[in-house]
Enzyme design. Structure first.
Site, PDB file in Angstrom:
ATOM      1  CB  SER A   1      -0.872   0.008   1.255  1.00  0.00           C
ATOM      2  OG  SER A   1      -1.499   1.259   1.427  1.00  0.00           O
TER       3      SER A   1
ATOM      4  CE1 TYR B   1      -4.369  -1.681   4.850  1.00  0.00           C
ATOM      5  CE2 TYR B   1      -3.495   0.376   3.972  1.00  0.00           C
ATOM      6  CZ  TYR B   1      -3.978  -0.905   3.778  1.00  0.00           C
ATOM      7  OH  TYR B   1      -4.062  -1.417   2.508  1.00  0.00           O
TER       8      TYR B   1
END
Length: 166
Positions: A117, A142
């Site tokens: 990501s 995250y």
């Protein structure tokens, strides 16, 4: 998920044997996830409802299908949600990732592919991001879990000669 379903359909159309797994959690609309499973089933793609933390079920799948490649797109998504439910990120994105890459090592998988990501870059101001951009300071859990995946994959590649691509 959306990307995983389309990837399964693409690989199946190219003659590959494909197995998909999803824990069907309720972060996204479960009925949409079930619809995707139905679409895959109609194309003779096996799907399983399995949490990546269920090592016993994962081991059974590895034995049953004798996989040679793994594509891991599974993760607890969403930066904001990580502030509310941090444990789900550790479970899915760290422990679940570890379970898959460790089973890949044990079962001599030929290639392990995973999704990372842009969140790994944190507040990095260099844009657009490049593979050489430093990613040592993600600012949310995250991003930290996705960065840990990159580091684990790098280590497994170096220690066990397991080809990995993120």
């Amino acid at each position: 998920g959306f990307i995983g379903m389309h990837l399964c359909l693409k690989f199946k159309s190219e003659g590959f044997s494909v197995v998909g797994i999803d824990n069907l959690n309720d972060y996204y609309d479960v009925s949409l996830k079930k619809k995707r499973h139905s679409i895959l089933k109609k194309k003779n793609i096996k799907t399983y409802k399995i949490d990546l933390n269920d090592l016993k079920k994962l081991k059974k799948l590895f034995v049953k299908y004798k996989f040679n490649k793994i594509i891991n797109l599974a993760a607890q998504a969403g930066v904001r949600y990580s502030f509310e439910k941090p444990q789900s990120y550790i479970d899915s994105n760290v422990t679940g990732f570890f379970n898959l890459i460790e089973l890949s090592r044990i079962n001599k998988i030929k290639h392990f592919v995973y999704a990372s990501s842009s969140s790994v870059y944190g507040l990095n101001e260099a844009f657009p991001f490049k593979e050489q951009t430093v990613a040592d300071h993600p600012i949310a859990l995250y991003g930290a879990t996705k960065r840990s995946n990159e580091i684990l994959a790098h280590s497994y590649s170096a220690m066990y000669n397991l080809p990995t691509t993120g």
